[in-house]
Design an enzyme around this catalytic site. Structure first.
Site, PDB file in Angstrom:
ATOM      1  N   CYS A 172       1.926   7.704  -1.383  1.00 51.32           N
ATOM      2  CA  CYS A 172       3.363   6.627  -0.681  1.00 51.32           C
ATOM      3  C   CYS A 172       4.456   7.198  -1.003  1.00 51.32           C
ATOM      4  O   CYS A 172       6.144   6.422   0.064  1.00 51.32           O
ATOM      5  CB  CYS A 172       2.523   5.219  -0.272  1.00 51.32           C
ATOM      6  SG  CYS A 172       1.378   4.964  -0.872  1.00 51.32           S
ATOM      7  N   CYS A 194       0.947   2.535   5.383  1.00 49.92           N
ATOM      8  CA  CYS A 194       0.615   1.324   4.491  1.00 49.92           C
ATOM      9  C   CYS A 194       1.611   0.558   3.739  1.00 49.92           C
ATOM     10  O   CYS A 194       3.038   1.032   4.129  1.00 49.92           O
ATOM     11  CB  CYS A 194      -0.780   1.931   3.311  1.00 49.92           C
ATOM     12  SG  CYS A 194       0.578   2.535   2.397  1.00 49.92           S
ATOM     13  N   CYS A 235      -3.910  10.472   4.012  1.00 52.53           N
ATOM     14  CA  CYS A 235      -4.505   9.460   4.358  1.00 52.53           C
ATOM     15  C   CYS A 235      -3.854   9.097   6.351  1.00 52.53           C
ATOM     16  O   CYS A 235      -4.271   8.080   6.713  1.00 52.53           O
ATOM     17  CB  CYS A 235      -3.560   8.215   4.180  1.00 52.53           C
ATOM     18  SG  CYS A 235      -1.680   8.554   4.172  1.00 52.53           S
ATOM     19  N   ASP A 283      -0.713   8.780   7.300  1.00 57.25           N
ATOM     20  CA  ASP A 283       0.488   7.782   7.556  1.00 57.25           C
ATOM     21  C   ASP A 283       1.316   9.021   7.903  1.00 57.25           C
ATOM     22  O   ASP A 283       1.921   9.591   6.946  1.00 57.25           O
ATOM     23  CB  ASP A 283       0.548   7.059   5.825  1.00 57.25           C
ATOM     24  CG  ASP A 283      -0.504   5.907   6.156  1.00 57.25           C
ATOM     25  OD1 ASP A 283      -1.428   5.863   7.215  1.00 57.25           O
ATOM     26  OD2 ASP A 283      -0.717   4.861   4.740  1.00 57.25           O
TER      27      ASP A 283
END
Ligand code: FES
Length: 138
Positions: free
Chosen positions: A107, A64, A37, A39
């Site tokens: 994450c 996120c 992603c 991130d």
């Protein structure tokens, strides 16, 4: 998708956002990115040289909500631990604590990677060999 209250709380009121002085030899900095992603997470630890315990931990996450919550929780867990205890923090502990849904597991991997990168930076700065870290599947 429903998120747990703990996750929402860490996301809305993240703990330990900030920066430690990375020029200090007792501060380790980890900067990692999630390939899926884009991130990015920076996590830092400060080790009290007298006791060997992590006295402070800070993070900045450009990502996120689950990544922010994972790093907030991770910094809370890091404080008061030895570096070896910190190494044992597993992303699945974070998944469980925050009740992350399957699509958000990467994450938490980002947070574990950031902890390990910070520890490695600390080790190298203090003349210890870098740890070989097996990359987890994101
Ligand atoms: Fe990639 Fe959360 S969506 S870190």
């Amino acid at each position: 998708m429903s998120y747990s209250e703990k996750l929402i709380d860490h996301y809305q009121h993240p703990k330990n956002v900030g920066t430690l002085d990375k020029s200090k030899t007792n501060v380790g900095t980890g900067l990692v990115g999630a390939p899926e992603c884009g991130d990015v997470m920076r996590l830092q630890i400060e080790v009290d040289e007298a006791t060997g315990l992590i006295s402070d931990a800070k993070f900045k996450t450009f990502g996120c909500g689950s990544a922010i919550a994972s790093s907030s929780l991770a910094t809370e867990w890091l404080k008061g631990k030895t570096v070896d205890q910190a190494l044992a923090i597993d992303n699945m502990d974070i998944v469980e604590e925050l009740n992350l849904p399957p699509v958000k597991i990467h994450c938490s991997v980002l947070a574990e990677d950031a902890i390990k990168a910070a520890i490695n930076d600390y080790r190298v700065k203090n003349g210890m060999p870098e740890l070989e870290l097996e990359g987890k599947k994101h």
